[in-house]
Write an enzyme that holds these catalytic residues in place. Structure first.
Site, PDB file in Angstrom:
ATOM      1  N   SER A 172       0.833  -1.200   0.000  1.00 32.18           N
ATOM      2  CA  SER A 172       0.000   0.000   0.000  1.00 32.18           C
ATOM      3  C   SER A 172       0.878   1.264   0.000  1.00 32.18           C
ATOM      4  O   SER A 172       1.596   1.517  -0.942  1.00 32.18           O
ATOM      5  CB  SER A 172      -0.963  -0.042   1.194  1.00 32.18           C
ATOM      6  OG  SER A 172      -1.976   0.907   1.075  1.00 32.18           O
ATOM      7  N   ASP A 346     -10.078  -6.070  -3.573  1.00 35.57           N
ATOM      8  CA  ASP A 346      -9.472  -4.925  -2.882  1.00 35.57           C
ATOM      9  C   ASP A 346     -10.301  -3.677  -3.155  1.00 35.57           C
ATOM     10  O   ASP A 346     -10.360  -3.186  -4.279  1.00 35.57           O
ATOM     11  CB  ASP A 346      -8.037  -4.734  -3.375  1.00 35.57           C
ATOM     12  CG  ASP A 346      -7.227  -3.805  -2.492  1.00 35.57           C
ATOM     13  OD1 ASP A 346      -7.836  -2.928  -1.845  1.00 35.57           O
ATOM     14  OD2 ASP A 346      -5.999  -3.950  -2.441  1.00 35.57           O
ATOM     15  N   HIS A 377      -7.376  -5.946   0.548  1.00 36.85           N
ATOM     16  CA  HIS A 377      -6.231  -5.094   0.836  1.00 36.85           C
ATOM     17  C   HIS A 377      -5.365  -5.599   1.989  1.00 36.85           C
ATOM     18  O   HIS A 377      -4.139  -5.604   1.885  1.00 36.85           O
ATOM     19  CB  HIS A 377      -6.715  -3.671   1.142  1.00 36.85           C
ATOM     20  CG  HIS A 377      -5.659  -2.630   0.984  1.00 36.85           C
ATOM     21  ND1 HIS A 377      -5.130  -2.276  -0.235  1.00 36.85           N
ATOM     22  CD2 HIS A 377      -5.009  -1.853   1.888  1.00 36.85           C
ATOM     23  CE1 HIS A 377      -4.213  -1.342  -0.086  1.00 36.85           C
ATOM     24  NE2 HIS A 377      -4.112  -1.068   1.204  1.00 36.85           N
TER      25      HIS A 377
END
Length: 401
Positions: A172, A346, A377
């Site tokens: 991320s 996600d 995620h």
């Protein structure tokens, strides 16, 4: 003011999306340990390193230098640097224990493993002259983390290991800072043998989570509101959050009202979380960050651009050489080889946005869709099948590159 702060922090804890967690092997003791203490407990050699950025922040690095399986790291193998996501820390990578977590698995293969901590989290809350109690300390976003934090981490790891290059794994925001650094300082591209981008947070236009999209659409007003109350950070975990959660949600792990409310805010289900899983996560997440940092991601959602912070036309002209809008980061300058992994479920880094990033990179090695259609995620760190679905591939790439 305290109530406002606590409410915002609880919402942001929910927004970090605790999903699809397999049974965690930790004991209650582990929840109270720091990352280096947890690493040491399971028989791995742990070191703590402190380095100073160009703008005075003190960054803490955690090193896994030897394994009970392999022994001391092989000095001829390239080191591996792992970077966490927004509101995370080095602990994110080891929450699944020694048999399932990527740092341990890499160490068991003889690699010198380094876990970074971005400015503002629980391990990097120091500065040469600024206090975290003041607003100026928190005047940063992922732009400064990429421009200042990541390069000193890279240089320190290479200096300590005597290697010319390293492998990089980012999750991320850990990917965001990589692309910022190499777009702004392209000379760093040569220091990365291979970059593994897990759920890359670069283009975010298709973010589906309704709660986070609402925050993004109102990021300016929200930031001004909380700043008015003297709130400039998402604070690291504190015991008062845990006590409040237990008081309000005594049966949190059932299909009770509190769990359903959490699902509503995150837009995800986490059916496989053990009774110890939530306390473990709550002890380590959030690890702290700047609210301006969160707002910057909100701007990426609404603008459709990957660019520095937007201060408004007047201030932008002063900061960005007369331009009313921030200039986009030039991804054509990111020439380091990149392997991307993404999940179909996600809601934060949508497959469409990931594919847009892939199309902009001049040295994309592979674009990998995770086989499980429900992979989302946080599954990149916490799914029970992360080793088979993802980590074995990363380790194979590291061993072969």
């Amino acid at each position: 003011m305290a109530l406002v702060s606590l409410t915002i922090r609880m919402l942001l804890v929910a927004a970090s999306v605790f999903t699809s967690v397999a049974d965690v092997i930790f004991t209650e003791e582990d929840a109270n340990l720091s990352t280096p203490e947890i690493i040491l407990k399971y028989g791995y050699n742990s070191e703590v390193h402190h380095i100073e950025t160009q703008d005075g922040y003190i960054i803490e690095l955690h090193r896994v230098r030897s394994s009970p399986v392999y022994g001391p790291a092989n000095p001829y193998k390239l080191p591996v640097l792992l970077m966490h996501g927004l509101m995370g820390s080095s602990a994110d990578w080891i929450l699944m224990g020694p048999e399932e977590s990527l740092p341990y698995l890499l160490s068991d293969q003889g690699h010198d493993v380094w876990l970074g901590n971005a400015r503002g989290n629980r391990y990097s809350r120091n500065h040469t002259h600024l206090s975290p109690d003041g607003r100026e300390f928190w005047d940063f976003t992922f732009h400064e983390i990429g421009l200042y934090d990541l390069p000193v981490m890279v240089d320190h790891v290479l200096a300590q290991t005597g290697q010319p290059q390293l492998h990089y794994v980012g999750h991320s925001q850990g990917t965001t800072m990589f692309f910022v650094l190499n777009a702004l300082r392209p000379e760093y591209n040569r220091k990365f043998r291979l970059m593994h981008a897990l759920a890359p947070a670069v283009f975010l236009t298709h973010l589906q989570n309704p709660f986070l999209r609402f925050l993004a659409q109102h990021e300016t007003a929200a930031l001004q509101f909380v700043n008015f109350f003297g709130i400039f950070e998402v604070k690291p975990y504190q015991e008062d959050i845990n006590r409040l959660a237990k008081a309000l949600c005594p049966d949190f792990y059932s299909r009770a009202l509190c769990l359903d409310a959490m699902h509503t805010m995150t837009g995800n289900k986490y059916h496989h979380m053990s009774q110890l899983g939530f306390p473990m996560l709550l002890r380590h997440l959030p690890a702290g960050c700047s609210l301006k940092q969160v707002a910057h991601f909100g701007q990426a959602v609404t603008s459709g651009h990957f660019r520095p912070y937007d201060y408004g036309a007047e201030e932008n002209r002063r900061r960005y050489t007369g331009s009313a809008v921030p200039p986009d980061y030039d991804l054509t300058k990111v020439t380091a080889p990149v392997v991307i992994f993404y999940g179909l479920a996600d809601q934060l880094t949508h497959p469409t946005d990931v594919r847009q990033l892939a199309g902009r990179l001049p040295n994309l090695v592979a674009l990998n869709q995770l086989p499980n259609a429900t992979f989302n995620h946080m599954d990149f760190l916490l799914a029970g099948d992360a080793k088979d679905a993802l980590y074995d591939s990363i380790i194979g790439n590291v061993e072969q590159a």
